[in-house]
Every structure is written in structure tokens, then in C-alpha cells.
Design a protein around this motif. Structure first.
Motif, mmCIF file in Angstrom:
data_model
loop_
_atom_site.group_PDB
_atom_site.id
_atom_site.type_symbol
_atom_site.label_atom_id
_atom_site.label_comp_id
_atom_site.label_asym_id
_atom_site.label_seq_id
_atom_site.Cartn_x
_atom_site.Cartn_y
_atom_site.Cartn_z
ATOM 1 N N ASP A 1 11.498 -26.259 -8.547
ATOM 2 C CA ASP A 1 11.329 -24.835 -8.850
ATOM 3 C C ASP A 1 9.858 -24.441 -8.857
ATOM 4 O OD1 ASP A 1 14.038 -24.437 -9.053
ATOM 5 O OD2 ASP A 1 14.103 -24.535 -11.247
ATOM 6 N N LEU A 2 8.977 -25.421 -9.153
ATOM 7 C CA LEU A 2 7.529 -25.171 -9.156
ATOM 8 C C LEU A 2 6.904 -25.410 -7.786
ATOM 9 C CD1 LEU A 2 6.623 -26.877 -12.569
ATOM 10 C CD2 LEU A 2 6.813 -24.427 -12.092
ATOM 11 N N GLY A 3 7.720 -25.808 -6.819
ATOM 12 C CA GLY A 3 7.198 -26.069 -5.484
ATOM 13 C C GLY A 3 6.672 -27.480 -5.286
ATOM 14 N N TYR A 4 7.047 -28.394 -6.189
ATOM 15 C CA TYR A 4 6.567 -29.770 -6.115
ATOM 16 C C TYR A 4 7.654 -30.685 -5.543
ATOM 17 C CZ TYR A 4 3.347 -28.063 -9.807
ATOM 18 O OH TYR A 4 2.438 -27.358 -10.549
ATOM 19 N N ARG A 5 7.235 -31.908 -5.231
ATOM 20 C CA ARG A 5 8.149 -32.996 -4.912
ATOM 21 C C ARG A 5 7.809 -34.175 -5.826
ATOM 22 N NH1 ARG A 5 10.181 -29.383 -3.024
ATOM 23 N NH2 ARG A 5 10.946 -28.995 -0.921
ATOM 24 N N HIS B 1 2.551 -30.939 -5.306
ATOM 25 C CA HIS B 1 2.848 -30.177 -4.100
ATOM 26 C C HIS B 1 2.999 -31.167 -2.940
ATOM 27 C CE1 HIS B 1 2.105 -27.619 -0.580
ATOM 28 N NE2 HIS B 1 2.501 -26.605 -1.332
ATOM 29 N N PRO B 2 3.895 -30.919 -1.992
ATOM 30 C CA PRO B 2 4.108 -31.883 -0.906
ATOM 31 C C PRO B 2 2.837 -32.296 -0.162
ATOM 32 C CG PRO B 2 5.847 -30.236 -0.896
ATOM 33 C CD PRO B 2 4.860 -29.802 -1.932
ATOM 34 N N GLU B 3 1.885 -31.380 0.028
ATOM 35 C CA GLU B 3 0.655 -31.745 0.723
ATOM 36 C C GLU B 3 -0.198 -32.694 -0.108
ATOM 37 O OE1 GLU B 3 -1.358 -28.201 1.907
ATOM 38 O OE2 GLU B 3 -0.043 -27.867 3.619
ATOM 39 N N ASP B 4 -0.186 -32.518 -1.422
ATOM 40 C CA ASP B 4 -0.891 -33.455 -2.306
ATOM 41 C C ASP B 4 -0.185 -34.809 -2.323
ATOM 42 O OD1 ASP B 4 -2.672 -31.438 -2.967
ATOM 43 O OD2 ASP B 4 -1.658 -30.935 -4.849
ATOM 44 N N ALA C 1 -6.426 -39.057 -8.430
ATOM 45 C CA ALA C 1 -7.654 -38.336 -8.105
ATOM 46 C C ALA C 1 -7.952 -38.402 -6.613
ATOM 47 C CB ALA C 1 -8.823 -38.902 -8.909
ATOM 48 N N GLU C 2 -7.739 -39.569 -6.010
ATOM 49 C CA GLU C 2 -7.962 -39.713 -4.572
ATOM 50 C C GLU C 2 -7.048 -38.774 -3.791
ATOM 51 O OE1 GLU C 2 -7.360 -43.781 -3.583
ATOM 52 O OE2 GLU C 2 -9.081 -44.494 -4.748
ATOM 53 N N ALA C 3 -5.791 -38.676 -4.213
ATOM 54 C CA ALA C 3 -4.846 -37.796 -3.523
ATOM 55 C C ALA C 3 -5.288 -36.339 -3.614
ATOM 56 C CB ALA C 3 -3.450 -37.962 -4.117
ATOM 57 N N LEU C 4 -5.747 -35.927 -4.794
ATOM 58 C CA LEU C 4 -6.175 -34.538 -4.961
ATOM 59 C C LEU C 4 -7.411 -34.238 -4.122
ATOM 60 C CD1 LEU C 4 -5.619 -33.994 -8.792
ATOM 61 C CD2 LEU C 4 -4.081 -33.474 -6.903
ATOM 62 N N ARG C 5 -8.311 -35.209 -4.009
ATOM 63 C CA ARG C 5 -9.532 -34.985 -3.234
ATOM 64 C C ARG C 5 -9.272 -35.006 -1.726
ATOM 65 N NH1 ARG C 5 -11.973 -38.358 -7.529
ATOM 66 N NH2 ARG C 5 -13.127 -36.895 -8.869
ATOM 67 N N ARG C 6 -8.298 -35.804 -1.308
ATOM 68 C CA ARG C 6 -8.003 -35.919 0.132
ATOM 69 C C ARG C 6 -7.096 -34.809 0.635
ATOM 70 N NH1 ARG C 6 -5.068 -41.165 0.673
ATOM 71 N NH2 ARG C 6 -4.870 -40.453 2.826
ATOM 72 N N SER C 7 -6.392 -34.175 -0.267
ATOM 73 C CA SER C 7 -5.396 -33.186 0.116
ATOM 74 C C SER C 7 -6.044 -31.977 0.810
ATOM 75 C CB SER C 7 -4.621 -32.706 -1.105
ATOM 76 O OG SER C 7 -3.798 -31.605 -0.783
ATOM 77 N N PRO C 8 -5.413 -31.453 1.835
ATOM 78 C CA PRO C 8 -5.937 -30.226 2.458
ATOM 79 C C PRO C 8 -5.876 -29.013 1.539
ATOM 80 C CG PRO C 8 -3.769 -30.796 3.367
ATOM 81 C CD PRO C 8 -4.215 -31.973 2.533
ATOM 82 N N ARG C 9 -5.147 -29.123 0.418
ATOM 83 C CA ARG C 9 -5.022 -27.995 -0.522
ATOM 84 C C ARG C 9 -6.212 -27.877 -1.459
ATOM 85 N NH1 ARG C 9 -1.573 -27.789 -4.303
ATOM 86 N NH2 ARG C 9 -1.067 -25.612 -4.177
ATOM 87 N N ARG C 10 -7.102 -28.853 -1.484
ATOM 88 C CA ARG C 10 -8.171 -28.832 -2.483
ATOM 89 C C ARG C 10 -9.106 -27.642 -2.302
ATOM 90 N NH1 ARG C 10 -12.918 -33.172 -1.111
ATOM 91 N NH2 ARG C 10 -13.349 -32.504 0.994
#
Length: 330
Positions: free
Chosen positions: A141-145, A171-174, A321-330
């Protein structure tokens, strides 16, 4: 240029193991919440700059606390007792159960990451599929996986045979940038190696002999659940396992053995084997000696026995943290 620090709100913070591990991974802990006064005293005493709230999460009004408005990560170590296979009463009997309160907080905070920790049965056992589905539906419902996994403490240098289950929602991109941490390359210390200095600290002459025999990581630290009674190392089966490794598990000691204590594996364990202190249990949970635990012995043991070892949380935190920094959503 200084690297951006992601922020964390930690729910059901307890003695602070999960929050401390995330801090070690570079996160800024902006708030920690727990219902227990001694747990909040532990956190405030060690990290006075954290915003600590003593409150029942099921009745907390986040609008009353500005630091609860936002965080990159919403972290929670759920109470364990309801998620054991033998448990007779689930946390979800009450409509306002703790898991639902966590999901409600996620809806309010809308973090980039929801991190839920519990014993492995919570993420694996058929008995709790309804609870896992509840989490999936809420985060979708929040748009996450969501993804889930189990990490073993000895893989990260914690000298104890202990496993932790984790659910992570992003989020799927993260999430596409997230990978579970690999075990460390170094050998895990043994029970004896970890506690030799402490066991010898009051002049016990047989400490080295004891440590040599305690040549594996410690058994699972358990017991201490709220309402269960005094501080000990668990039920009869758990105590018998500890006895094989040279520890009497029927109670927790105030101090390490003194110069007059005599080691004897052949007689009744409570007469011939040393007991662990709360500080020693904390070492086996991966805490540094300077992390001071508030409260009397039973409360202090309850806090430390139920926590996530900081090195495990730190390893997971680095990957988040690595996932958040690498994500195109950052």
C-alpha cells in the motif's frame, strides 16, 4: 565532501542493540522508543543525544514528538515471545498489536526502508504466514516490496550460536540495489576466548583452564522474557547445553568467580561451574564493555538477552545504506 548520513527511528529499541549497530554502519539515530523505563535509561545513559521516548507503541501519538516526523529507516525489533513455535498467544489477538502499531508508524513516517527483526520463525514458519502477509499488504500500500532473510551471529564475529530473522521493505528501485551481507572472513571467537579476561578479573586461578574447554561459540542466549521470572539462561534443555560448555545457567552472577572458586565438571553444576554476569552476557551479544545497562540484574539481563547483536545490525545496515546510495531514486 562529507557523505550524507541516513537517519533512523528505532521502535521497541530495548537495550539499543539494533540502533547501535545501525549507528556503527553510519546512520544517525534520531529517535528511540521503548515501553520499558530501564531500557530507556540504558539508551539515554549511553546516547544522551538520541531522542528517547518511553511509551507503549500501541498508544503512542507520533504527532506529539517532532523527531518522529520522518526518517530514512524505520527499524523495529518486535517482541519475540509471540513468534515462537510453542507460543500459545499471538501478539495479534489484540487489534492494536505491536506489529500493527509498527505498520501504522510506517504509514505515518513513510521511510525509505522498513526494517523488522525477530526470531527466524517469524520469517520462515507456516504458523506466521498470516503475519507476513499482513506486512506484505501494508508495505505494498506504501508502494514498497518486501524481502526477508536470516542472519547468523557467528557469521559476523558474535561469539554465540544465534540466528535473527529480518524483513526489509523498500521501493522496488531501492530494493533492486540491496544485497544481503556476506559473512566476515575472520574466525569467530569462542566462548572461552571472549570471556577469559573477564573470568580471570577477580583472581580465579582456573580461568584459563575453563576457557580452553569452552572452545566453541556460546549457546543461544535466551530467557529473561517479560513476566517469565528471574534472570537465568533458559529452560532445562538450554541449561544442560550451557553446562556442557562449563557454565551454570540456573541464575546470573553478580561478579566473576573469585580466587577461592573451584571448577568441577563432575558434580552438580551449580556447585562446580561458574555463572555468567550481565556484563559477560553483553560481551557474548557483541556489545563493547563501555555500553552500560540500567536497572537491577533481572531487568538488565532481560534487556540484553532479547536484543539484536550490534555487529549483525551493523552488517545489515551497511548493505541498506549501500542500496540507498546506489538507487536511482536517491
Amino acid at each position: 565532501m562529507q557523505e550524507h548520513r541516513f537517519t533512523v527511528i528505532d521502535l521497541c529499541a530495548g537495550v539499543g542493540g539494533q540502533a547501535l549497530g545501525l549507528e556503527e554502519a553510519g546512520f544517525e539515530v534520531t529517535a528511540a522508543i521503548d515501553i520499558d523505563a530501564d531500557s530507556c535509561g540504558t539508551i539515554s545513559g549511553n546516547r544522551p543525544h538520541w531522542y528517547t521516548v518511553q511509551a507503549d507503541l500501541k498508544r503512542l501519538e507520533p504527532l506529539d514528538h517532532a523527531p518522529l516526523d520522518h526518517a530514512d529507516v524505520l527499524s523495529c525489533g518486535l517482541p519475540r515471545s509471540p513468534y515462537t513455535i510453542a507460543g500459545k498467544q499471538l501478539a495479534t489477538v489484540d487489534k492494536r498489536d505491536t506489529l500493527q502499531a509498527v505498520l501504522d508508524m510506517a504509514s505515518f513516517v513513510r521511510p525509505r526502508v522498513l526494517l523488522i527483526e525477530n526470531i527466524p520463525t517469524f520469517v520462515r514458519a507456516d504458523k506466521f504466514e498470516a503475519e507476513r502477509q499482513k506486512v506484505r499488504e501494508a508495505v505494498e500500500d506504501l508502494g514498497y516490496r518486501m524481502t526477508s532473510g536470516v542472519l547468523t551471529a557467528t557469521d559476523f564475529g558474535v561469539p554465540q550460536h544465534r540466528a535473527h530473522g529480518f524483513m526489509i521493505a523498500m521501493h522496488p528501485e531501492d530494493l533492486a540495489c540491496f544485497v544481503w551481507p556476506d559473512p566476515t572472513a575472520t574466525r569467530c571467537p569462542t566462548l572461552g576466548e571472549t570471556l577469559l579476561e573477564s573470568m580471570a578479573s577477580r583472581g580465579w586461578p582456573e580461568a584459563a583452564e575453563w576457557a580452553e574447554r569452552a572452545c566453541e561459540p556460546a549457546p543461544l542466549i535466551m530467557g529473561g522474557a517479560t513476566g517469565r521470572g528471574g534472570a537465568d539462561l533458559g529452560a532445562s534443555r538450554a541449561k544442560s547445553i550451557w553446562a556442557r560448555w562449563g557454565v551454570y545457567g540456573g541464575s546470573i552472577a553478580d561478579t566473576a568467580p573469585g580466587p577461592d572458586f573451584r571448577l568441577n565438571h563432575e558434580i552438580e553444576p551449580r556447585f562446580g561451574l561458574p555463572r555468567l554476569t550481565v556484563d559477560q552476557v553483553a560481551l557474548l551479544q557483541g556489545f563493547a564493555p563501555d555500553w552500560k545497562i540500567a536497572g537491577r540484574k533481572t531487568s538488565a539481563y532481560r534487556q540484553i538477552s532479547q536484543t539484536t547483536p550490534p555487529p549483525v545490525a551493523a552488517a545489515l545496515g551497511h548493505r541498506i545504506a549501500e542500496a540507498l546510495r546506489r538507487s536511482p531514486r536517491r
